[in-house]
Write an enzyme that holds these catalytic residues in place. Structure first.
Site: not given
Lengths: 580, 580
Positions: A437-439
């Site tokens: 997550y978060e890229g």
């Protein structure tokens, strides 16, 4: 499953790597005196160990429950969260005007680290709120700040980030949620939000009396792709004249996910404006959404990298304690045939030192990056640029370390590691989300070889490598890795996009390991100096000598072996054959 | 979650790496004609895909249930297992005299691989039975063989391995279970077994009407340690005069474990002789238990290594299919801005090729090792010795590959990978046991630098490296790794035990990667030759060229980077500090 806050280590890294003293020399951060820093590090460590740590397994086993749009957290969570708010541990780096303490972001990172080491899943609630604060600070109006910040800063309300939709994951620009401006009536100026968002961390729960969603959506006629995206603040409840949550706002949690790990964190499917009007305020300009989102993302990416540190620390402590108690087999080759604790067997020691060294490296990298953002705020432009380079390294490499260390933690436990009740398996499950997550870490690698490497024609990255090489004078393995990083960087700068991307991940690992190697070398020297002058905690300093030596002697050279992979180019990756 | 048996690949490796044709040239394995081999590989692939694969998720979600000492398998398992027995897929390598087909063990390994790729947890039931068969073949009396083998060979009864006790894990010699000879009455000559065993795979279930436990225990007055251990055959039910399970035998399943993965496999705590007499037959001589156990363990270790192949194949297929369908983002740097399937993005292609290359390498290593045991049975002493070296490499390195590939499989899926319903997470959970059981991978590394490296003063290992170096003529990276392996081997042979053990794990990884590199180079050449002469499946051969090139160009050089770690010595691993 005890957890001891690693405060000596944290203070050491704050001192020698983050250079918190140099920050405190500026008026802006004058409050970050040594006493204050120590009080924060010790205080949050104690709080986390006492209040958050006991909930780690509770959240894993008794998952949050969804019923009819509402999510009930497991027993004890609401009280623990309230204790966090009451104790004033909320975003201490926010400006004092909005209830913060104006302290460095680096110290706020240490607070998140302490909480997350105690309970990684639960602490996600605390990780996304700072992103919302940063976005409002950067792009919000003064009225918006006054309305929303104090409760976000204290933690009384939490913030969420709403980017992902079923067909828009890594490709944020593909999102379809809409926002239409209300042109008349009492809500004129607000926007009607419609759409579905998925994977929304703490999108719904019962910890706070309001939730502040930051939502990316498209205004009518906006161009395709990221250029057409705007950012909206969408509260779960709209406020009354006194600023209290009062009006239902057409925000509905349709379900929560059944996940591999971080069970203590509800991951919500959110529906906006389906049966009822959902109103949001724009943050920044129309179609300025991505710029605002990047502000949120930078903080969130650094704090997700910090989750790698968290889970690695927790897993290492658990494995080290188990290995110090578990008696099995005599030492091979020794005369004494009585069985010993397994932390005396060489290969178990190798695993434990690897866990410690990797954890310490990830922590140093995280604090260093956080500190550069703070120095950036103090006007040091070079530090701000350095932080840009470091963010993808922290996000990707520290989370990779989290997974590796959690897996080693299981291995140290042997068969017991595979039994859920032992707790080692939870770390392994929890850790696995952070590279996603978060890229995704692949996106971080693309960011590194795309946007970041391109800054100043590669000279920002070269500047980092120069610093590493300079610090490597006494460490030949690090020198060799720095040379390899330089060679790959030169190749990357001249390469076509496909070739750069093909080698982006091994390149990121090389550069991150080199940076960590440099920070470990600095700590090695600081520990040596302290030992020589007889100051500091001797056992800690000796362990630091051993862990830094392990990192430089065993982890750094392996990264040099990635150079051929970084240089292989797109042609080495044929199109994939289709399976039957 | 479809699963396509990789039969073209399996046949290619059987052909070029296992040299099944050379086996079939001998009378003993004359039945292994090309037609027979193809029929087996295709047949078991189809069976596994149709009958076992649909149960993989069922077992994960609806775990076996323990109640009052009995374990009930999830719906469908009993029928599937019976279908396996009925179809005659049981141990085909057993002698015809006991119901087997006298075929090579290599082909039996392919059968296990196919079943385990379809359902790794369930297939554990099929993995331990061969160990029991091998032990009885090596050390059982003719009467024992006649009594027990036919039903073990067909799979009508399953075999278990009972080594571990709460205080005796890696240190088998510490076990405390006892066996006392009955000197008079109808059971004279049998032994009364008493004790508790833990982590017993398929120790209790409802798939078969009897279970044959092979149990290590101590006879009265036996010396401490492994020297004092004997092996006993302890049936769940003793047989009547017709050889039918008839008499309850004091064997009780006290509980089953709540595990991270392989939920379809019940892991039992077994109690022998607590409330009721438990009678066992000795297998081999008193105090000859460890020798007999090693026979079981060698087969089991190879087949656990094969589990690495299984989970890697399954995870790779799932990721490859997902990536071929999931549309996200346009190609960076391209002119066309329409989004593409993610298997076109360079870093996703890198992950997928890494998954494929590692899977193929692990498969080649496993088949090669299995084949050497077969050639050993044909009188080739060098092959038998080579197999001894290979067993720890297969067990440790193939299972490490299983974990790495399953983790990459999650990453390819992005956020969906973390959602349990997707199935990628199950592979990641299932894979994690394989580096632990049947001797942790650390124990394998100790076996390599202890017992195995010591054979012929290191010349057996040097012989393997010579073969690798010989095959590396056209592959400079492999040449370099072979040279590094040689240097580390020379150092290891002269090093003290502690230093050898300290570097054992990185050394094992280097040697296993070099061996895989060699086997991949051989396949590369074979695929090239086939393409040149226009024979074979073109798409398959081109993919083989790409995967072997990836392995040799990107995975092999990284292993060379482990040399400093292998050479670091015990002094690099200080005693661990105690935590507060």
């Amino acid at each position: 499953m005890t957890y001891t806050p690693p405060t000596t280590e944290q203070l050491f890294v704050l001192d020698h790597i983050a250079r918190i003293d140099a920050m405190a020399a500026h008026d802006k951060f004058a409050a970050a005196t040594p006493d204050m820093v120590e009080a924060i590090v010790n205080g949050i460590g104690e709080f986390a160990a006492e209040v958050y740590a006991p909930l780690n397994r509770v959240g894993d086993v008794q998952n949050p429950k969804w019923e009819d749009g509402k999510v009930t957290m497991p027993p004890g969570f609401k009280e623990a969260y309230q204790a966090f708010v009451d104790a004033g541990w909320g975003s201490i780096d926010a400006p004092e005007a909005y209830g913060g303490q104006g302290l460095p972001f680096t110290l706020a990172t240490v607070i998140i680290e302490a909480l997350g080491t105690a309970d990684m899943g639960f602490t996600l609630c605390n990780i996304l709120t700072p992103g919302a604060i940063h976005a409002l600070m950067a792009y919000g109006t003064e009225e918006q700040r006054q309305t929303w910040l104090p409760n976000l800063v204290s933690g009384a309300w939490n913030g969420t980030m709403n980017l992902t939709e079923p067909a828009a994951g890594s490709d944020v620009g593909a999102l379809r949620s809409t926002a239409e401006k209300v042109t008349e009536g009492e809500h004129a100026g607000l926007y009607r939000i419609k759409g579905q968002k998925i994977f929304i961390t703490f999108g719904e729960h019962d910890l706070t009396d309001n939730i502040v969603h930051l939502v990316l959506a498209r205004t009518p006629g906006a161009p395709e792709g990221t250029r057409g995206i705007s950012l909206f603040l969408v509260p779960k409840y709209r406020l009354d004249a006194d600023g209290k949550p009062a009006h239902s706002n057409g925000v509905r949690c349709a379900s929560i996910e059944h996940k591999l790990g971080i069970h203590g964190s509800p991951t919500a499917v959110m529906i906006y404006g389906e049966d009822e009007d959902c109103l949001g305020e724009i943050v920044g300009a129309e179609m300025g959404g991505m710029r605002a989102m990047f502000v949120m993302m930078n903080a969130a990416r650094l704090l997700v990298g910090c989750q790698g540190v968290q889970i690695a620390e927790r897993a290492t402590q658990q494995a080290q304690r188990f290995a110090a108690e578990r008696v099995q087999s005599a030492l091979v080759g020794g005369i004494d045939r009585s069985p010993v604790t397994i932390d005396q067997h060489p290969d178990v020691r190798r695993m434990l030192w690897r866990m410690r060294a990797q954890t310490e490296a990830a922590r140093a990298l995280t604090y260093y990056a956080a500190a550069q953002t703070d120095f950036g705020k103090l006007g040091d432009e070079a530090a701000a640029m350095r932080a840009e380079i470091l963010i993808p390294l922290v996000k990707a490499h520290a989370t990779d370390i989290g997974c590796e260390v959690a897996s080693l933690g299981i291995q140290v436990h042997g068969g017991m590691g595979f039994i859920e009740e032992t707790g080692a398996a939870q770390h392994y499950r929890d850790a696995r989300i952070a590279p996603i997550y978060e890229g995704t870490n692949g996106i971080q690698a693309a960011d590194l070889v795309g946007r970041k490497l391109g800054m100043a024609g590669g000279d920002l990255v070269r500047g980092l490598i120069d610093d590493i090489a300079h610090g490597a004078a006494d460490f030949p393995e690090l020198q060799q890795l720095a040379d390899a990083c330089r060679a790959v960087t030169d190749w990357m700068v001249g390469a076509i996009t496909g070739d750069r991307l093909a080698g982006s991940y091994p390149y990121l690992t090389m550069l991150a390991t080199a940076t960590c190697g440099w920070l470990m070398a600095l700590q090695h020297q600081a520990a040596k100096a302290a030992l020589d002058e007889g100051s500091g905690d001797r056992a800690f300093l000796e362990a630091k000598i051993a862990s830094t030596r392990f990192y430089l002697g065993q982890i750094v050279p392996a990264a040099t072996g990635l150079a051929p992979s970084a240089l292989a180019g797109d042609a080495a990756l044929a199109p994939l054959p289709r399976l039957a």
